[in-house]
Design a protein around this motif. Sequence first.
Motif, PDB file in Angstrom:
ATOM      1  N   GLU A  19     -22.527   6.827  18.304  1.00  0.00           N
ATOM      2  CA  GLU A  19     -21.486   7.860  18.220  1.00  0.00           C
ATOM      3  C   GLU A  19     -22.067   9.228  17.855  1.00  0.00           C
ATOM      4  O   GLU A  19     -21.606  10.252  18.346  1.00  0.00           O
ATOM      5  CB  GLU A  19     -20.397   7.465  17.223  1.00  0.00           C
ATOM      6  CG  GLU A  19     -19.216   8.406  17.293  1.00  0.00           C
ATOM      7  CD  GLU A  19     -17.928   7.841  16.740  1.00  0.00           C
ATOM      8  OE1 GLU A  19     -17.017   8.640  16.509  1.00  0.00           O
ATOM      9  OE2 GLU A  19     -17.836   6.628  16.538  1.00  0.00           O
ATOM     10  N   LYS A  62     -14.592   8.821  20.658  1.00  0.00           N
ATOM     11  CA  LYS A  62     -14.501   7.405  20.310  1.00  0.00           C
ATOM     12  C   LYS A  62     -15.500   6.622  21.151  1.00  0.00           C
ATOM     13  O   LYS A  62     -15.549   6.751  22.363  1.00  0.00           O
ATOM     14  CB  LYS A  62     -13.090   6.856  20.581  1.00  0.00           C
ATOM     15  CG  LYS A  62     -12.011   7.487  19.743  1.00  0.00           C
ATOM     16  CD  LYS A  62     -12.183   7.134  18.288  1.00  0.00           C
ATOM     17  CE  LYS A  62     -11.057   7.701  17.442  1.00  0.00           C
ATOM     18  NZ  LYS A  62     -11.316   7.574  16.025  1.00  0.00           N
ATOM     19  N   VAL A  66     -11.631   0.921  21.979  1.00  0.00           N
ATOM     20  CA  VAL A  66     -10.684   1.766  21.261  1.00  0.00           C
ATOM     21  C   VAL A  66      -9.425   0.952  20.977  1.00  0.00           C
ATOM     22  O   VAL A  66      -8.864   0.336  21.883  1.00  0.00           O
ATOM     23  CB  VAL A  66     -10.332   3.014  22.097  1.00  0.00           C
ATOM     24  CG1 VAL A  66      -9.253   3.830  21.416  1.00  0.00           C
ATOM     25  CG2 VAL A  66     -11.570   3.867  22.325  1.00  0.00           C
ATOM     26  N   ARG A  68      -5.945   1.214  20.663  1.00  0.00           N
ATOM     27  CA  ARG A  68      -4.955   2.205  21.083  1.00  0.00           C
ATOM     28  C   ARG A  68      -3.923   2.535  20.000  1.00  0.00           C
ATOM     29  O   ARG A  68      -3.653   3.722  19.765  1.00  0.00           O
ATOM     30  CB  ARG A  68      -4.280   1.729  22.369  1.00  0.00           C
ATOM     31  CG  ARG A  68      -3.346   2.753  22.975  1.00  0.00           C
ATOM     32  CD  ARG A  68      -2.751   2.225  24.289  1.00  0.00           C
ATOM     33  NE  ARG A  68      -1.912   3.214  24.909  1.00  0.00           N
ATOM     34  CZ  ARG A  68      -0.629   3.394  24.642  1.00  0.00           C
ATOM     35  NH1 ARG A  68      -0.026   2.640  23.755  1.00  0.00           N
ATOM     36  NH2 ARG A  68       0.053   4.324  25.271  1.00  0.00           N
ATOM     37  N   LEU A  71      -5.511   4.750  17.399  1.00  0.00           N
ATOM     38  CA  LEU A  71      -5.832   6.064  17.964  1.00  0.00           C
ATOM     39  C   LEU A  71      -4.566   6.907  18.103  1.00  0.00           C
ATOM     40  O   LEU A  71      -4.559   8.089  17.756  1.00  0.00           O
ATOM     41  CB  LEU A  71      -6.526   5.908  19.311  1.00  0.00           C
ATOM     42  CG  LEU A  71      -6.851   7.206  20.059  1.00  0.00           C
ATOM     43  CD1 LEU A  71      -7.722   8.128  19.222  1.00  0.00           C
ATOM     44  CD2 LEU A  71      -7.500   6.893  21.401  1.00  0.00           C
ATOM     45  N   THR A  91     -13.877   9.100  25.386  1.00  0.00           N
ATOM     46  CA  THR A  91     -14.131   7.682  25.139  1.00  0.00           C
ATOM     47  C   THR A  91     -15.185   7.161  26.107  1.00  0.00           C
ATOM     48  O   THR A  91     -15.378   7.732  27.184  1.00  0.00           O
ATOM     49  CB  THR A  91     -12.853   6.831  25.328  1.00  0.00           C
ATOM     50  OG1 THR A  91     -12.435   6.921  26.692  1.00  0.00           O
ATOM     51  CG2 THR A  91     -11.737   7.271  24.414  1.00  0.00           C
ATOM     52  N   VAL A  95      -8.927   4.516  28.276  1.00  0.00           N
ATOM     53  CA  VAL A  95      -7.822   4.135  27.409  1.00  0.00           C
ATOM     54  C   VAL A  95      -6.585   4.873  27.910  1.00  0.00           C
ATOM     55  O   VAL A  95      -6.655   6.045  28.261  1.00  0.00           O
ATOM     56  CB  VAL A  95      -8.114   4.444  25.918  1.00  0.00           C
ATOM     57  CG1 VAL A  95      -8.327   5.920  25.686  1.00  0.00           C
ATOM     58  CG2 VAL A  95      -7.017   3.925  25.026  1.00  0.00           C
TER      59      VAL A  95
END
Length: 120
Positions: A19, A62, A66, A68, A71, A91, A95
């Motif tokens: 990340e 992200k 993920v 959802r 998020l 991402t 997503v």
Amino acid sequence: MGEVLAALRALRVPLSMDEYELQARVAAALTGAGLAYEKEARLAPRCRADFLCQGGVLVEVKRGAVRRPLLLDQLRRYAALPEVASLVVVTERTVDLPRRVGGKPCAVVALNRLWGVAIG
């Protein structure tokens, strides 16, 4: 929001990035496009955005799978803040998010869609 999306959609990153590396690439893309931003922008308690760009465009990065619902909760908190005009989520994998969250525009830059073969 359009300039931020254009800069981020130009990203081509390897699948095996962590990340922090991914955030560094996002920062380089924004800088390369001449966009001003604040990294790790503290907006409120429990609301620290990965990037807050000029014009109130919030960018959240992200990596991996993920979740959802989590998020969306996070994006709703951001959208409730007056300094946030729009939301962009970067991402690794696609997503499905609504086009508006908390009444503010929301867009997804899914890097897996950018990994395809370029035809030109």
